[in-house]
Design a protein around this motif. Sequence first.
Motif, PDB file in Angstrom:
ATOM      1  N   ASN A 270     -65.973   6.346   6.296  1.00 52.07           N
ATOM      2  CA  ASN A 270     -64.762   5.538   6.405  1.00 52.07           C
ATOM      3  C   ASN A 270     -63.545   6.402   6.728  1.00 52.07           C
ATOM      4  OD1 ASN A 270     -64.383   6.865   4.010  1.00 52.07           O
ATOM      5  ND2 ASN A 270     -64.699   5.041   2.720  1.00 52.07           N
ATOM      6  N   ARG A 271     -63.813   7.619   7.158  1.00 57.77           N
ATOM      7  CA  ARG A 271     -62.723   8.533   7.500  1.00 57.77           C
ATOM      8  C   ARG A 271     -63.025   9.194   8.844  1.00 57.77           C
ATOM      9  NH1 ARG A 271     -60.883  12.659   2.981  1.00 57.77           N
ATOM     10  NH2 ARG A 271     -60.423  10.617   2.017  1.00 57.77           N
ATOM     11  N   SER A 272     -61.997   9.266   9.702  1.00 54.28           N
ATOM     12  CA  SER A 272     -62.180   9.856  11.029  1.00 54.28           C
ATOM     13  C   SER A 272     -62.220  11.376  10.947  1.00 54.28           C
ATOM     14  CB  SER A 272     -61.048   9.434  11.971  1.00 54.28           C
ATOM     15  OG  SER A 272     -61.096   8.048  12.208  1.00 54.28           O
ATOM     16  N   GLN A 273     -62.880  11.960  11.916  1.00 56.04           N
ATOM     17  CA  GLN A 273     -62.982  13.414  12.004  1.00 56.04           C
ATOM     18  C   GLN A 273     -62.490  13.846  13.377  1.00 56.04           C
ATOM     19  OE1 GLN A 273     -66.820  14.844  10.868  1.00 56.04           O
ATOM     20  NE2 GLN A 273     -66.432  16.942  11.523  1.00 56.04           N
ATOM     21  N   LYS A 274     -61.630  14.849  13.437  1.00 54.14           N
ATOM     22  CA  LYS A 274     -61.078  15.310  14.710  1.00 54.14           C
ATOM     23  C   LYS A 274     -61.689  16.658  15.078  1.00 54.14           C
ATOM     24  CE  LYS A 274     -56.713  15.484  17.260  1.00 54.14           C
ATOM     25  NZ  LYS A 274     -57.143  14.403  18.158  1.00 54.14           N
ATOM     26  N   VAL A 275     -61.981  16.837  16.351  1.00 54.49           N
ATOM     27  CA  VAL A 275     -62.588  18.082  16.812  1.00 54.49           C
ATOM     28  C   VAL A 275     -61.883  18.575  18.075  1.00 54.49           C
ATOM     29  CG1 VAL A 275     -64.894  17.706  15.857  1.00 54.49           C
ATOM     30  CG2 VAL A 275     -64.322  16.754  18.094  1.00 54.49           C
ATOM     31  N   ASP A 276     -62.065  19.838  18.361  1.00 57.26           N
ATOM     32  CA  ASP A 276     -61.567  20.453  19.592  1.00 57.26           C
ATOM     33  C   ASP A 276     -62.793  20.835  20.422  1.00 57.26           C
ATOM     34  OD1 ASP A 276     -60.340  21.872  21.607  1.00 57.26           O
ATOM     35  OD2 ASP A 276     -60.046  23.675  20.395  1.00 57.26           O
ATOM     36  N   VAL A 277     -63.139  19.972  21.370  1.00 54.13           N
ATOM     37  CA  VAL A 277     -64.379  20.145  22.140  1.00 54.13           C
ATOM     38  C   VAL A 277     -64.081  20.006  23.623  1.00 54.13           C
ATOM     39  CG1 VAL A 277     -66.613  19.099  22.673  1.00 54.13           C
ATOM     40  CG2 VAL A 277     -65.914  19.354  20.308  1.00 54.13           C
ATOM     41  N   ARG A 278     -64.670  20.894  24.415  1.00 52.44           N
ATOM     42  CA  ARG A 278     -64.618  20.767  25.879  1.00 52.44           C
ATOM     43  C   ARG A 278     -65.909  20.065  26.326  1.00 52.44           C
ATOM     44  NH1 ARG A 278     -64.395  24.556  30.413  1.00 52.44           N
ATOM     45  NH2 ARG A 278     -63.801  23.279  32.200  1.00 52.44           N
ATOM     46  N   LEU A 279     -65.776  19.011  27.115  1.00 55.36           N
ATOM     47  CA  LEU A 279     -66.923  18.196  27.505  1.00 55.36           C
ATOM     48  C   LEU A 279     -67.386  18.516  28.923  1.00 55.36           C
ATOM     49  CD1 LEU A 279     -65.849  14.767  26.039  1.00 55.36           C
ATOM     50  CD2 LEU A 279     -67.938  15.973  25.459  1.00 55.36           C
ATOM     51  N   ILE A 280     -68.706  18.662  29.063  1.00 49.02           N
ATOM     52  CA  ILE A 280     -69.349  18.732  30.375  1.00 49.02           C
ATOM     53  C   ILE A 280     -70.463  17.693  30.354  1.00 49.02           C
ATOM     54  CG2 ILE A 280     -70.603  20.151  32.027  1.00 49.02           C
ATOM     55  CD1 ILE A 280     -69.358  22.616  30.781  1.00 49.02           C
ATOM     56  N   ALA A 281     -70.476  16.802  31.328  1.00 49.93           N
ATOM     57  CA  ALA A 281     -71.520  15.785  31.424  1.00 49.93           C
ATOM     58  C   ALA A 281     -72.300  15.999  32.720  1.00 49.93           C
ATOM     59  CB  ALA A 281     -70.910  14.383  31.395  1.00 49.93           C
ATOM     60  N   ALA A 282     -73.534  15.524  32.728  1.00 43.49           N
ATOM     61  CA  ALA A 282     -74.381  15.688  33.918  1.00 43.49           C
ATOM     62  C   ALA A 282     -75.270  14.469  34.078  1.00 43.49           C
ATOM     63  CB  ALA A 282     -75.234  16.952  33.801  1.00 43.49           C
ATOM     64  N   THR A 283     -75.587  14.150  35.322  1.00 43.36           N
ATOM     65  CA  THR A 283     -76.484  13.030  35.595  1.00 43.36           C
ATOM     66  C   THR A 283     -77.108  13.178  36.975  1.00 43.36           C
ATOM     67  OG1 THR A 283     -76.636  10.616  35.760  1.00 43.36           O
ATOM     68  CG2 THR A 283     -74.604  11.620  36.546  1.00 43.36           C
ATOM     69  N   HIS A 284     -78.306  12.599  37.123  1.00 49.40           N
ATOM     70  CA  HIS A 284     -78.940  12.547  38.445  1.00 49.40           C
ATOM     71  C   HIS A 284     -78.682  11.208  39.115  1.00 49.40           C
ATOM     72  CE1 HIS A 284     -81.879  10.375  35.991  1.00 49.40           C
ATOM     73  NE2 HIS A 284     -82.310   9.840  37.113  1.00 49.40           N
ATOM     74  N   GLN A 285     -78.010  10.290  38.406  1.00 50.64           N
ATOM     75  CA  GLN A 285     -77.799   8.940  38.912  1.00 50.64           C
ATOM     76  C   GLN A 285     -76.537   8.845  39.758  1.00 50.64           C
ATOM     77  OE1 GLN A 285     -78.330   5.600  36.376  1.00 50.64           O
ATOM     78  NE2 GLN A 285     -79.701   6.639  34.965  1.00 50.64           N
ATOM     79  N   ASP A 286     -76.478   7.772  40.569  1.00 52.09           N
ATOM     80  CA  ASP A 286     -75.269   7.422  41.309  1.00 52.09           C
ATOM     81  C   ASP A 286     -74.374   6.667  40.340  1.00 52.09           C
ATOM     82  OD1 ASP A 286     -73.263   6.260  42.828  1.00 52.09           O
ATOM     83  OD2 ASP A 286     -74.565   5.822  44.533  1.00 52.09           O
TER      84      ASP A 286
END
Length: 458
Positions: A270-286
Motif C-alpha cells: 500500500n506504499r509506492s516505491q521510487k527508483v532511479d532506473v534507465r530503461l532499454i526495451a527490445a522487440t522483434h515485432q512491428d
Amino acid sequence: MNHSILVVDDEERLAIVLAAALEDMGHAATAVGGAHEAMQRLERERFDLVLTDLRMPDMDGRALLGEIRRRWPETPVIILTAFATVRDAVELVKEGAFDYIAKPFEIDHVAATVARALRLADVVRDNERLRGELDGRYNLGTLVGDSASFRKVIRQITEVCETRATVLLTGESGSGKDVVARAIHFNSPRRNQPFIAVNCAALPENLLESELFGHVKGAFTGATANRIGRFAAADGGTLFLDEIGDMPIGLQAKLLRAVQELTFEPIGANRSQKVDVRLIAATHQDMRAAVTEGRFREDLFYRLNVFPVRLPPLRERAGDIPLLAADFLRRLADSMGKRITGFSPAALSAMSAHDWPGNIRELHNCVERAVIVARNPVIDLPDLPQDLFSNVRRGGREGLPQDLDAELERIERDFIIDALQRANGVQVQAAKLLGVSERSLWHRIKKLDIRLARKVAE
C-alpha cells in the motif's frame, strides 16, 4: 589459495616473527622495517594485505594507510597498535583501514582477522576480474561490423550511451539486441551499477507482474515472503525489458506508470516505491502495427520509443559475415583449445551466400559446430553444417532442394570452376584459393568430371 602479505613495523624482530607466523598459516609474508620501504615494495610487487604498525618514525601508519588507499584502494590494511592508542586505530578504521589488532596480541586473533581481510580481498579481486571481463566483452570495439547499416547502429549507440534516455531496440530474433543493450549499459555512467534483464515473453502475466514489481508476504497464495522485483533490483542501473512487444495488455498500464514516474507498488503493498532506473526495451515485432491492432498501448509505445535503434538482419549486412565469423572463430577456438586459423575461401563463399534467417545467433552456432568437427587448421566446406545450403541465394533458388546431394555437388562444382577461372586453369593456384591441397582438388575435379583446358571456359 596462497596470499601475499606485507608486514610493516619499525620493531624489525616483531615484524619478522609475525611474518613467520603468517607463513606457518600458509601465506607468503614479507617483513619490512618502515613505511618508506613498504612503499618501495608495494610499487614493485602486488600484495593481498598489509599489516602495519601505527606508530613509526618518519612516516607513520596513518600516512601509509592514506597512500595505500590512494594508490592501491583494493588492498586491505590492518593496523597494529599498542593498547594505549586503540582510540587512534578506531579512527583509522573509519578512514578506510579494514580493522586493527591491539598489542600484545594472540596469534589466533591475528589469524582470524587476517582471514576475514583476505576473504574481502578475494571478493574484491573477483569482482574486478568479472567487471573487466564484462567491460571487455561489451565495449564498443567488440561490436563487429563495417557495413554502412551497422556503422549507423554504432553511431546511434555512441550518441545515446552517455544519456539516460529510454532506448527501443528493434530487429529480428538473433540480430544482437541483447548484446547491444549490454553495450549501451557498460559504456554509460551507470556501468558500475546493476544491469537487470527480463524476458517479457517468457512468463505469464501474473508471474511477470511479480517479477517486475515484486510482492509482499501474503499478497497471493504462495507468497510466503517478501520478494524484491526487477525494477527495485535495477535501482541506479539499467533495466532491460526484452521482447516488450509480447507483454500482456493488462500489465502495460502498470508498466506505463513505472516508466513515466519511475514509481510502482509491489503486489499487495500500500506504499509506492521510487527508483532511479534507465530503461532499454527490445522487440522483434512491428510495434506500430501492434499499436494499430490494439495489442500494445500507444502511450506506452511513445514512452519507450524515445530513442529507437533498428538492428539490421544479417542478410542486409552480408559484408560483415567474414568479420563476424572470424571473431567467433577466434573466441570459440580459444575456449575449446583448438588451433584453427581461419576459413577456406569456399567456406567463406558458402557462408556469404546463405540468408541466415537466424541472424547472428545462427552464424555463431554454425561456426561453433565447424570448430567442433574441424580436423585441420582451416575450416573447409565439409566442416560447415549441411543445412547451410538448403536456401542459398544462388540462381534464384528458394526453399529446400529436391535432391540435397545433387545440390551440394552443384555448389562444389561452382566453387571449383570459379577458382580455376581465377587461376587461369592452374590447379596449384586454384587449390590455394580454395584452401585445399592440390591432390584433394585433383580428386574433386575427377569426381565431378570437370573438363580442363588451358583456360577453363565459363
